[in-house]
Each structure stands twice: as C-alpha cells, then as structure tokens.
Design a protein around this motif. Structure first.
Motif, PDB file in Angstrom:
ATOM      1  N   VAL A 279       0.366  -0.735  -0.042  1.00 43.38           N
ATOM      2  CA  VAL A 279       0.005  -0.140   0.053  1.00 43.38           C
ATOM      3  C   VAL A 279       0.912   1.030  -0.043  1.00 43.38           C
ATOM      4  CG1 VAL A 279      -1.845   0.965   1.273  1.00 43.38           C
ATOM      5  CG2 VAL A 279      -1.682  -1.301   1.472  1.00 43.38           C
ATOM      6  N   ALA A 280       0.476   2.135  -0.965  1.00 43.98           N
ATOM      7  CA  ALA A 280       1.527   3.224  -1.387  1.00 43.98           C
ATOM      8  C   ALA A 280       1.050   4.206  -0.012  1.00 43.98           C
ATOM      9  CB  ALA A 280       1.205   3.864  -2.617  1.00 43.98           C
ATOM     10  N   VAL A 281       1.858   5.225   0.251  1.00 47.26           N
ATOM     11  CA  VAL A 281       1.799   5.869   2.070  1.00 47.26           C
ATOM     12  C   VAL A 281       2.745   7.350   1.147  1.00 47.26           C
ATOM     13  CG1 VAL A 281       1.310   4.858   3.361  1.00 47.26           C
ATOM     14  CG2 VAL A 281       3.949   5.493   3.115  1.00 47.26           C
TER      15      VAL A 281
ATOM     16  N   ALA B  19       7.694   1.342   2.744  1.00 46.40           N
ATOM     17  CA  ALA B  19       7.139  -0.213   2.678  1.00 46.40           C
ATOM     18  C   ALA B  19       6.015  -0.496   3.898  1.00 46.40           C
ATOM     19  CB  ALA B  19       8.696  -0.901   2.604  1.00 46.40           C
ATOM     20  N   VAL B  20       5.104  -0.253   3.147  1.00 49.22           N
ATOM     21  CA  VAL B  20       3.556  -0.744   4.073  1.00 49.22           C
ATOM     22  C   VAL B  20       2.869  -1.630   2.859  1.00 49.22           C
ATOM     23  CG1 VAL B  20       1.338   0.074   5.222  1.00 49.22           C
ATOM     24  CG2 VAL B  20       3.835   1.914   4.907  1.00 49.22           C
ATOM     25  N   THR B  21       2.638  -2.984   4.219  1.00 53.21           N
ATOM     26  CA  THR B  21       2.010  -3.826   3.141  1.00 53.21           C
ATOM     27  C   THR B  21       0.636  -4.260   4.278  1.00 53.21           C
ATOM     28  OG1 THR B  21       3.880  -4.763   2.525  1.00 53.21           O
ATOM     29  CG2 THR B  21       2.472  -6.452   3.095  1.00 53.21           C
ATOM     30  N   LEU B  22      -0.444  -4.660   3.248  1.00 53.62           N
ATOM     31  CA  LEU B  22      -1.837  -4.855   4.470  1.00 53.62           C
ATOM     32  C   LEU B  22      -1.257  -6.447   5.137  1.00 53.62           C
ATOM     33  CD1 LEU B  22      -4.784  -3.890   5.014  1.00 53.62           C
ATOM     34  CD2 LEU B  22      -5.012  -5.694   2.598  1.00 53.62           C
ATOM     35  N   LEU B  23      -2.062  -6.534   6.755  1.00 50.67           N
ATOM     36  CA  LEU B  23      -1.789  -7.618   7.445  1.00 50.67           C
ATOM     37  C   LEU B  23      -3.204  -8.697   7.077  1.00 50.67           C
ATOM     38  CD1 LEU B  23      -0.584  -9.847   8.745  1.00 50.67           C
ATOM     39  CD2 LEU B  23      -1.308  -8.635  10.759  1.00 50.67           C
ATOM     40  N   ASP B  24      -4.286  -7.783   7.680  1.00 51.30           N
ATOM     41  CA  ASP B  24      -5.562  -7.569   7.700  1.00 51.30           C
ATOM     42  C   ASP B  24      -6.710  -6.686   7.802  1.00 51.30           C
ATOM     43  OD1 ASP B  24      -5.889  -7.641  10.077  1.00 51.30           O
ATOM     44  OD2 ASP B  24      -5.291  -9.294  10.290  1.00 51.30           O
TER      45      ASP B  24
ATOM     46  N   ARG C 216     -10.725  -2.326  11.033  1.00 53.67           N
ATOM     47  CA  ARG C 216      -9.852  -2.027  12.087  1.00 53.67           C
ATOM     48  C   ARG C 216      -8.486  -2.909  10.988  1.00 53.67           C
ATOM     49  NH1 ARG C 216      -8.633  -2.582  17.141  1.00 53.67           N
ATOM     50  NH2 ARG C 216     -10.656  -2.355  18.430  1.00 53.67           N
ATOM     51  N   PHE C 217      -7.922  -2.147  10.141  1.00 49.24           N
ATOM     52  CA  PHE C 217      -7.280  -1.853   8.898  1.00 49.24           C
ATOM     53  C   PHE C 217      -5.487  -2.135   9.519  1.00 49.24           C
ATOM     54  CE2 PHE C 217     -10.358  -0.524   7.021  1.00 49.24           C
ATOM     55  CZ  PHE C 217     -10.865  -1.255   5.367  1.00 49.24           C
ATOM     56  N   ARG C 218      -4.823  -3.679   9.543  1.00 49.98           N
ATOM     57  CA  ARG C 218      -3.400  -3.405  10.536  1.00 49.98           C
ATOM     58  C   ARG C 218      -2.599  -4.164   9.259  1.00 49.98           C
ATOM     59  NH1 ARG C 218      -3.476  -7.914  14.530  1.00 49.98           N
ATOM     60  NH2 ARG C 218      -3.517  -9.355  12.572  1.00 49.98           N
ATOM     61  N   PHE C 219      -1.507  -3.408   8.785  1.00 53.24           N
ATOM     62  CA  PHE C 219      -0.498  -3.191   8.191  1.00 53.24           C
ATOM     63  C   PHE C 219       0.784  -2.985   8.631  1.00 53.24           C
ATOM     64  CE2 PHE C 219      -3.454  -0.234   6.375  1.00 53.24           C
ATOM     65  CZ  PHE C 219      -3.894  -0.219   5.471  1.00 53.24           C
ATOM     66  N   ILE C 220       2.261  -3.777   8.518  1.00 56.19           N
ATOM     67  CA  ILE C 220       2.878  -4.635   8.135  1.00 56.19           C
ATOM     68  C   ILE C 220       4.073  -3.413   8.022  1.00 56.19           C
ATOM     69  CG2 ILE C 220       4.799  -6.615   8.179  1.00 56.19           C
ATOM     70  CD1 ILE C 220       2.548  -7.628   9.536  1.00 56.19           C
ATOM     71  N   VAL C 221       5.140  -3.286   8.540  1.00 57.48           N
ATOM     72  CA  VAL C 221       5.679  -1.591   7.889  1.00 57.48           C
ATOM     73  C   VAL C 221       7.404  -2.778   8.634  1.00 57.48           C
ATOM     74  CG1 VAL C 221       6.751   0.325   8.137  1.00 57.48           C
ATOM     75  CG2 VAL C 221       4.576  -0.002   8.390  1.00 57.48           C
TER      76      VAL C 221
ATOM     77  N   ALA D  12      -3.691   9.243   5.932  1.00 61.71           N
ATOM     78  CA  ALA D  12      -3.515   8.504   4.377  1.00 61.71           C
ATOM     79  C   ALA D  12      -3.329   7.639   3.943  1.00 61.71           C
ATOM     80  CB  ALA D  12      -2.372   9.269   3.613  1.00 61.71           C
ATOM     81  N   LEU D  13      -3.599   6.594   5.466  1.00 61.58           N
ATOM     82  CA  LEU D  13      -4.099   5.019   4.786  1.00 61.58           C
ATOM     83  C   LEU D  13      -5.346   4.683   5.726  1.00 61.58           C
ATOM     84  CD1 LEU D  13      -0.660   3.288   6.739  1.00 61.58           C
ATOM     85  CD2 LEU D  13      -2.250   2.490   4.383  1.00 61.58           C
ATOM     86  N   CYS D  14      -6.316   5.857   6.587  1.00 60.03           N
ATOM     87  CA  CYS D  14      -7.449   6.145   6.473  1.00 60.03           C
ATOM     88  C   CYS D  14      -7.664   6.368   5.575  1.00 60.03           C
ATOM     89  CB  CYS D  14      -7.622   6.751   7.640  1.00 60.03           C
ATOM     90  SG  CYS D  14      -9.501   6.308   8.212  1.00 60.03           S
ATOM     91  N   GLN D  15      -7.982   8.341   4.860  1.00 58.45           N
ATOM     92  CA  GLN D  15      -8.661   8.394   4.095  1.00 58.45           C
ATOM     93  C   GLN D  15      -8.731   7.499   2.518  1.00 58.45           C
ATOM     94  OE1 GLN D  15      -9.178  12.763   5.943  1.00 58.45           O
ATOM     95  NE2 GLN D  15      -7.235  12.921   3.823  1.00 58.45           N
ATOM     96  N   ASP D  16      -7.377   7.195   2.121  1.00 63.75           N
ATOM     97  CA  ASP D  16      -7.303   7.112   1.387  1.00 63.75           C
ATOM     98  C   ASP D  16      -7.324   5.470   0.785  1.00 63.75           C
ATOM     99  OD1 ASP D  16      -6.359   9.501   0.252  1.00 63.75           O
ATOM    100  OD2 ASP D  16      -4.335   9.067   0.096  1.00 63.75           O
ATOM    101  N   TYR D  17      -6.956   4.401   1.637  1.00 65.98           N
ATOM    102  CA  TYR D  17      -7.307   2.995   1.861  1.00 65.98           C
ATOM    103  C   TYR D  17      -8.278   2.632   2.540  1.00 65.98           C
ATOM    104  CZ  TYR D  17      -5.529  -1.593   1.464  1.00 65.98           C
ATOM    105  OH  TYR D  17      -5.728  -3.265   0.655  1.00 65.98           O
ATOM    106  N   ALA D  18      -8.795   2.845   3.375  1.00 68.54           N
ATOM    107  CA  ALA D  18      -9.627   2.058   4.224  1.00 68.54           C
ATOM    108  C   ALA D  18     -10.751   2.668   4.174  1.00 68.54           C
ATOM    109  CB  ALA D  18      -9.153   3.072   5.794  1.00 68.54           C
ATOM    110  N   LEU D  19     -10.897   4.025   4.046  1.00 63.82           N
ATOM    111  CA  LEU D  19     -12.377   4.592   4.177  1.00 63.82           C
ATOM    112  C   LEU D  19     -13.215   4.467   2.932  1.00 63.82           C
ATOM    113  CD1 LEU D  19     -13.976   6.787   5.248  1.00 63.82           C
ATOM    114  CD2 LEU D  19     -13.111   8.460   4.568  1.00 63.82           C
ATOM    115  N   PRO D  20     -12.595   4.345   1.265  1.00 66.45           N
ATOM    116  CA  PRO D  20     -13.332   3.465   0.494  1.00 66.45           C
ATOM    117  C   PRO D  20     -13.765   2.621   0.409  1.00 66.45           C
ATOM    118  CG  PRO D  20     -11.353   4.823  -0.396  1.00 66.45           C
ATOM    119  CD  PRO D  20     -11.100   4.583   1.344  1.00 66.45           C
ATOM    120  N   ARG D  21     -13.467   1.722   1.476  1.00 61.85           N
ATOM    121  CA  ARG D  21     -13.208   0.094   1.691  1.00 61.85           C
ATOM    122  C   ARG D  21     -14.493   0.343   2.179  1.00 61.85           C
ATOM    123  NH1 ARG D  21      -8.566   0.757  -0.973  1.00 61.85           N
ATOM    124  NH2 ARG D  21      -7.588  -0.730  -1.865  1.00 61.85           N
TER     125      ARG D  21
END
Length: 141
Positions: free
Chosen positions: A36-38, A43-48, A62-67, A84-93
């Motif tokens: 996931v781009a930030v 480097a950020v990767t979605l865990l679950d 809950r959006f959990r990421f590995i760094v 950004a992870l909240c607004q651009d990744y989580a919120l649309p989902r």
C-alpha cells in the motif's frame, strides 16, 4: 460442506471487501499481503482487515499493516501516513458497509501479530479515526 458460520463469513467478506480474500476462521477478516502506497514512500503491506469489531463508539473497521523496519518512538513520524491509510485506503473500502463503522482503526506493526493477542516484543502503533464524509477525523485513542 462449510458450516453455516463460515459460509456466512465468506459471503460477508465477499460483499464487504470486494477483491480481498477472507480467512474463513475469522469472520469479517480479509487476508493481506498487498503493498500500500503512503505519502512518505515507506514500505507498508496490508496484514488484514477486521470488520465490525467492537470499538469504543460501536462497530469498528480495523485495518492492520506491516512495516518491517518500524522503530519504537517513531509514532509521530507516521501520523501523515496513517491518516493517508485511513482516507485513501480504508475509507473507500468501508463507504458502502451496512452498518457503517463508527470508527476506523489503523495499526502498524513491525511483524504479524494475531489480532487480540499481546506481543510485547512487537513495535505497534495505533490510531483511531471517525469517518466523516470523505475525511478521517483523528480521535484520541
């Protein structure tokens, strides 16, 4: 044949998180691995993703990421990326979820930690946001 609980979880995940695979042993959880781009370019990767988990204000997503190189004491340096992870990744989902989550929780960890389990050796940061229209509003956690 899948038990009814697992079948319902699989259907719910398919509807709520189109395109993400689900862990049938954890209803509402989506398996990760996606980079996931930030804004910082780190480097950020979605865990679950865990949907409808009880939160302080009702259902939470809950959006959990590995760094992998996450360091203790760097929480402030991650504030813009977590927003950004909240607004651009989580919120649309979560936008079309019924019921809509009252809170989105973004967590970063230096390693995979099973949800709800203590891991004192892991570096973890958590932020909570209230979804308001097209924005995530930071909430004191």
């Amino acid at each position: 044949m899948l038990p009814i609980r697992r079948l319902a979880a699989a259907c719910a995940c398919t509807l709520l998180l189109a395109g993400a695979s689900c862990d049938e042993d954890a209803p509402g959880a989506a398996a990760g691995g996606e980079a996931v781009a930030v804004p910082s370019g780190r480097a950020v990767t979605l865990l679950d993703v865990i949907m409808n988990a009880p939160g302080v204000e009702g259902a939470a997503a809950r959006f959990r990421f590995i760094v992998p190189d996450l360091k203790a004491g760097e929480a402030d340096a991650w504030a813009d990326d977590m927003l950004a992870l909240c607004q651009d990744y989580a919120l649309p989902r979560v936008r079309d979820n019924v019921p809509a989550p009252s809170q989105i929780i973004i967590s970063l960890s230096d390693r995979a930690v099973p949800f709800g389990e203590a891991a004192p050796e892991a570096v973890q940061f958590f932020e909570a946001y209230a979804p308001k229209g097209d924005a995530c509003i930071w909430e004191m956690f």
